[in-house]
Design an enzyme around this catalytic site. Structure first.
Site, PDB file in Angstrom:
ATOM      1  N   CYS A 125      65.139  14.117  27.798  1.00 36.78           N
ATOM      2  CA  CYS A 125      66.350  14.369  27.013  1.00 36.78           C
ATOM      3  C   CYS A 125      67.528  13.755  27.772  1.00 36.78           C
ATOM      4  O   CYS A 125      67.335  13.060  28.761  1.00 36.78           O
ATOM      5  CB  CYS A 125      66.552  15.852  26.718  1.00 36.78           C
ATOM      6  SG  CYS A 125      66.989  16.889  28.126  1.00 36.78           S
ATOM      7  N   ARG A 128      66.675  20.821  26.873  1.00 36.01           N
ATOM      8  CA  ARG A 128      65.500  20.594  26.027  1.00 36.01           C
ATOM      9  C   ARG A 128      64.268  20.098  26.768  1.00 36.01           C
ATOM     10  O   ARG A 128      63.174  20.630  26.582  1.00 36.01           O
ATOM     11  CB  ARG A 128      65.848  19.609  24.899  1.00 36.01           C
ATOM     12  CG  ARG A 128      66.886  20.155  23.948  1.00 36.01           C
ATOM     13  CD  ARG A 128      67.334  19.117  22.959  1.00 36.01           C
ATOM     14  NE  ARG A 128      68.067  18.037  23.652  1.00 36.01           N
ATOM     15  CZ  ARG A 128      68.438  16.905  23.082  1.00 36.01           C
ATOM     16  NH1 ARG A 128      68.124  16.658  21.826  1.00 36.01           N
ATOM     17  NH2 ARG A 128      69.115  16.001  23.757  1.00 36.01           N
ATOM     18  N   ASP A 168      70.053  20.009  20.268  1.00 34.63           N
ATOM     19  CA  ASP A 168      70.507  20.176  21.639  1.00 34.63           C
ATOM     20  C   ASP A 168      71.323  21.462  21.753  1.00 34.63           C
ATOM     21  O   ASP A 168      72.447  21.545  21.248  1.00 34.63           O
ATOM     22  CB  ASP A 168      71.357  18.978  22.055  1.00 34.63           C
ATOM     23  CG  ASP A 168      71.653  18.957  23.547  1.00 34.63           C
ATOM     24  OD1 ASP A 168      71.508  20.013  24.208  1.00 34.63           O
ATOM     25  OD2 ASP A 168      72.047  17.896  24.045  1.00 34.63           O
TER      26      ASP A 168
END
Length: 167
Positions: free
Chosen positions: A24, A30, A139
């Site tokens: 990410c 994440r 996110d």
């Protein structure tokens, strides 16, 4: 072919068969969530010795920082620890180290490609595609919703596990 399968079976417990890298932007929300969820799935299946699982960032913004408190809290709620994880950055050589390079969103894919330059072995994919879904993992840095992110990460990781192991 049969001899090759026998050799693979013998080596299965010695050498990892599946090398997965979750990616990410910052490697604090994440991708570490996916890393530790996948490690939990693999451990519960008794297959930890068959996997190498890690996560990293495409940016340098968070390098060395611990996992975001929201991710840490959500993982703790489901009995998963990520205490010693620190953010690291993707390198071009990671392409050769991993079988799967799993992005959380399209921007991550663009940034991955900027770093690795090309994907001749089609290793780069979106996490949700492994669950038969399109779209991105939201996110939680921006949404604040770690529950939805966890739900989607879990779906993607379960799909990836089934895909990798055939189980």
């Amino acid at each position: 072919m049969r001899q090759n399968n026998a050799i693979q079976s013998l080596l299965k417990g010695i050498y990892p068969m599946y090398k997965i890298l979750f990616v990410c932007h910052g490697n604090i929300c994440r991708s570490p969530m996916a890393e530790f969820v996948m490690k939990d799935i693999v451990a519960k299946a008794g297959k930890s010795d068959e996997f190498v699982i890690a996560s990293c960032a495409t940016s340098t913004e968070e390098i060395g920082n611990p996992v975001h408190y929201g991710t840490k809290r959500k993982l703790a709620e489901v009995g998963i620890s990520c205490d010693k994880k620190r953010a690291v950055q993707l390198t071009k050589s990671d392409y050769d180290r991993y079988d799967y390079i799993i992005a959380m969103d399209e921007m991550n894919i663009r940034n991955i490609m900027r770093i690795i330059r090309s994907d001749p072995e089609n290793k780069v994919s979106l996490l949700l595609s492994h669950a038969g879904m399109s779209g991105s993992i939201a996110d939680p840095w921006y949404t604040g919703n770690f529950d939805d992110t966890y739900r989607d990460v879990l779906l993607g990781c379960k799909g990836l596990f089934r895909e990798a192991t055939g189980e």
